[in-house]
Write an enzyme that holds these catalytic residues in place. Structure first.
Site, PDB file in Angstrom:
ATOM      1  N   ASN A  13       0.867  -1.177   0.000  1.00 57.76           N
ATOM      2  CA  ASN A  13       0.000   0.000   0.000  1.00 57.76           C
ATOM      3  C   ASN A  13       0.906   1.231   0.000  1.00 57.76           C
ATOM      4  O   ASN A  13       1.517   1.546   1.018  1.00 57.76           O
ATOM      5  CB  ASN A  13      -0.896  -0.016   1.245  1.00 57.76           C
ATOM      6  CG  ASN A  13      -1.707   1.253   1.392  1.00 57.76           C
ATOM      7  OD1 ASN A  13      -1.772   2.067   0.463  1.00 57.76           O
ATOM      8  ND2 ASN A  13      -2.330   1.438   2.547  1.00 57.76           N
ATOM      9  N   TRP A  14       0.970   1.879  -1.146  1.00 55.88           N
ATOM     10  CA  TRP A  14       1.910   2.995  -1.280  1.00 55.88           C
ATOM     11  C   TRP A  14       1.372   4.298  -0.689  1.00 55.88           C
ATOM     12  O   TRP A  14       2.076   5.310  -0.669  1.00 55.88           O
ATOM     13  CB  TRP A  14       2.284   3.191  -2.759  1.00 55.88           C
ATOM     14  CG  TRP A  14       3.083   2.053  -3.311  1.00 55.88           C
ATOM     15  CD1 TRP A  14       3.572   0.972  -2.625  1.00 55.88           C
ATOM     16  CD2 TRP A  14       3.516   1.877  -4.673  1.00 55.88           C
ATOM     17  NE1 TRP A  14       4.273   0.152  -3.475  1.00 55.88           N
ATOM     18  CE2 TRP A  14       4.257   0.667  -4.726  1.00 55.88           C
ATOM     19  CE3 TRP A  14       3.348   2.620  -5.849  1.00 55.88           C
ATOM     20  CZ2 TRP A  14       4.825   0.201  -5.912  1.00 55.88           C
ATOM     21  CZ3 TRP A  14       3.908   2.155  -7.028  1.00 55.88           C
ATOM     22  CH2 TRP A  14       4.643   0.949  -7.041  1.00 55.88           C
ATOM     23  N   LYS A  15       0.115   4.285  -0.269  1.00 52.88           N
ATOM     24  CA  LYS A  15      -0.494   5.491   0.315  1.00 52.88           C
ATOM     25  C   LYS A  15      -0.238   6.682  -0.629  1.00 52.88           C
ATOM     26  O   LYS A  15      -0.245   6.486  -1.845  1.00 52.88           O
ATOM     27  CB  LYS A  15       0.053   5.715   1.729  1.00 52.88           C
ATOM     28  CG  LYS A  15      -0.110   4.443   2.578  1.00 52.88           C
ATOM     29  CD  LYS A  15       0.210   4.613   4.030  1.00 52.88           C
ATOM     30  CE  LYS A  15       0.015   3.277   4.738  1.00 52.88           C
ATOM     31  NZ  LYS A  15       0.211   3.367   6.177  1.00 52.88           N
ATOM     32  N   HIS A 103      -9.291   1.306   5.395  1.00 52.34           N
ATOM     33  CA  HIS A 103      -7.969   1.527   6.006  1.00 52.34           C
ATOM     34  C   HIS A 103      -8.134   2.523   7.153  1.00 52.34           C
ATOM     35  O   HIS A 103      -8.916   3.473   7.062  1.00 52.34           O
ATOM     36  CB  HIS A 103      -6.986   2.068   4.965  1.00 52.34           C
ATOM     37  CG  HIS A 103      -5.573   2.039   5.459  1.00 52.34           C
ATOM     38  ND1 HIS A 103      -5.089   2.977   6.333  1.00 52.34           N
ATOM     39  CD2 HIS A 103      -4.566   1.157   5.248  1.00 52.34           C
ATOM     40  CE1 HIS A 103      -3.826   2.676   6.634  1.00 52.34           C
ATOM     41  NE2 HIS A 103      -3.492   1.579   5.981  1.00 52.34           N
ATOM     42  N   GLU A 105      -6.456   4.932   8.086  1.00 54.78           N
ATOM     43  CA  GLU A 105      -6.229   6.339   7.738  1.00 54.78           C
ATOM     44  C   GLU A 105      -7.481   6.938   7.095  1.00 54.78           C
ATOM     45  O   GLU A 105      -7.817   8.096   7.313  1.00 54.78           O
ATOM     46  CB  GLU A 105      -5.006   6.448   6.816  1.00 54.78           C
ATOM     47  CG  GLU A 105      -3.720   6.220   7.604  1.00 54.78           C
ATOM     48  CD  GLU A 105      -2.577   5.611   6.819  1.00 54.78           C
ATOM     49  OE1 GLU A 105      -2.578   5.671   5.586  1.00 54.78           O
ATOM     50  OE2 GLU A 105      -1.667   5.060   7.476  1.00 54.78           O
ATOM     51  N   GLU A 175      -4.760  -4.562  10.958  1.00 54.07           N
ATOM     52  CA  GLU A 175      -3.698  -3.568  11.082  1.00 54.07           C
ATOM     53  C   GLU A 175      -3.867  -2.804  12.393  1.00 54.07           C
ATOM     54  O   GLU A 175      -4.648  -1.837  12.455  1.00 54.07           O
ATOM     55  CB  GLU A 175      -3.760  -2.572   9.919  1.00 54.07           C
ATOM     56  CG  GLU A 175      -3.523  -3.194   8.565  1.00 54.07           C
ATOM     57  CD  GLU A 175      -2.983  -2.160   7.576  1.00 54.07           C
ATOM     58  OE1 GLU A 175      -1.960  -2.459   6.960  1.00 54.07           O
ATOM     59  OE2 GLU A 175      -3.550  -1.072   7.442  1.00 54.07           O
ATOM     60  N   GLY A 181       3.302   2.519  10.590  1.00 52.97           N
ATOM     61  CA  GLY A 181       4.263   3.592  10.353  1.00 52.97           C
ATOM     62  C   GLY A 181       5.058   3.990  11.585  1.00 52.97           C
ATOM     63  O   GLY A 181       5.725   5.020  11.592  1.00 52.97           O
ATOM     64  N   SER A 221       4.136  -2.021  10.168  1.00 46.27           N
ATOM     65  CA  SER A 221       5.600  -2.098  10.259  1.00 46.27           C
ATOM     66  C   SER A 221       6.155  -3.482   9.895  1.00 46.27           C
ATOM     67  O   SER A 221       7.079  -3.966  10.528  1.00 46.27           O
ATOM     68  CB  SER A 221       6.073  -1.669  11.648  1.00 46.27           C
ATOM     69  OG  SER A 221       5.675  -0.329  11.910  1.00 46.27           O
ATOM     70  N   GLY A 242       3.113  -0.993   4.254  1.00 44.89           N
ATOM     71  CA  GLY A 242       3.151   0.419   3.880  1.00 44.89           C
ATOM     72  C   GLY A 242       4.564   0.819   3.525  1.00 44.89           C
ATOM     73  O   GLY A 242       5.063   0.527   2.435  1.00 44.89           O
ATOM     74  N   GLY A 243       5.248   1.447   4.475  1.00 41.85           N
ATOM     75  CA  GLY A 243       6.573   2.028   4.252  1.00 41.85           C
ATOM     76  C   GLY A 243       7.550   1.142   3.493  1.00 41.85           C
ATOM     77  O   GLY A 243       8.177   1.588   2.518  1.00 41.85           O
TER      78      GLY A 243
END
Ligand code: 13P
Length: 261
Positions: A13-15, A103, A105, A175, A181, A221, A242-243
């Site tokens: 997930n590149w956000k 998600h 966010e 999640e 993150g 993470s 993510g990251g």
């Protein structure tokens, strides 16, 4: 009950990262790093921002790269006066396979409710794509002992009105919000316990067969260094990353957990 083999799904997930040039270059690097042995045992998807989707689709299809295209969000209506929104029909037209919904966010920053997550999941299915439904607790909820209630409640709400055969094909991503993150990962034991609860909740609402088929990802993470242990858990069938998914080497390292050790 027939034994079900669940192919792991590792999703990036590149956000709101990577413009379409950066997205193309990341996918090309990823294609160079991953090989047949990986694709045989792991399903892989990337979820770039909307403006990158067409570019990434073109690269994946032209070079016959077996990475599935994913989106991060969509609206539930096919068309209409919804300024700024993206129709699930548009995503289906780009051969998008997976769409993330719920998600944390989007729930926290953009007011996405359980009901919206459910409506979107139905729309995603209607257009022939697979929802990745996210759930997870905040640090306060965890510390107050509320993890199970929060997660089970989100799963029940997201699945409301879906047929067992639809539920069987879904992906649910657990999640924990405090692990996103932050560099803090749930211990493999804790992640397994909540993923088992997610599966038990699916069994309760859609039956044992659907629960045995549904794929449950852990997210928060995930890195090459913790992927092996997380993926070894019986109820963890993948990762929503993510990251670490922004860097081709790291993401490939996670996908290649299966070859480690
Ligand atoms: P991180 O891997 O950066 O913690 O993000 C997890 C996530 O939110 C993926 O959807």
């Amino acid at each position: 009950m027939a034994k079900v083999t669940r192919t792991p799904l590792i999703s990036g997930n590149w956000k709101m990262h990577h413009n379409h040039f950066e997205a193309i270059s990341t996918v090309q690097k990823l294609a160079y790093l991953l090989n047949k042995d990986d694709y045989e045992v792991v399903d892989v998807s990337v979820h770039p921002p909307f403006t990158d989707l067409r570019s990434v689709q073109t690269v994946l299809e032209a070079d016959e790269i077996p990475i599935a295209l994913g989106a991060q969000h969509c609206h539930w209506e096919e068309k209409g006066a919804f300024t700024g929104e993206i129709s699930p029909a548009f995503l289906a037209k780009l051969n998008v396979t997976y769409v993330i919904t719920g998600h944390s966010e989007r729930r926290e920053l953009f007011g996405e409710t359980d009901e919206m997550v459910n409506t979107k999941a139905k729309a995603i299915l209607k257009w022939g794509m697979t929802p990745i439904i996210c759930c997870g607790e905040t640090l306060d909820e965890r510390e107050a002992g509320g993890t199970d209630d929060k997660v089970a409640g989100q799963v029940r709400a997201a699945l409301a009105g879906l047929k067992p055969e639809q539920v069987a094909g879904l992906v649910i991503a657990y999640e924990p919000i405090w692990a996103i993150g932050t560099g803090r990962t749930a211990s493999a034991e804790d992640a397994q316990a909540v993923c088992a609860l997610v599966r038990a909740t699916v069994a309760e609402v859609a039956g044992a067969e659907a629960a045995a088929s549904v794929r449950i990802q852990y997210g928060g993470s995930v890195k090459p260094s913790n992927a092996v242990e997380l993926m070894a858990q019986p109820d963890i069938d993948g990762a929503l990353v993510g990251g670490a998914s922004l860097v081709a080497d790291d993401f490939a390292g996670i996908v290649q957990y299966h070859a480690a050790g």
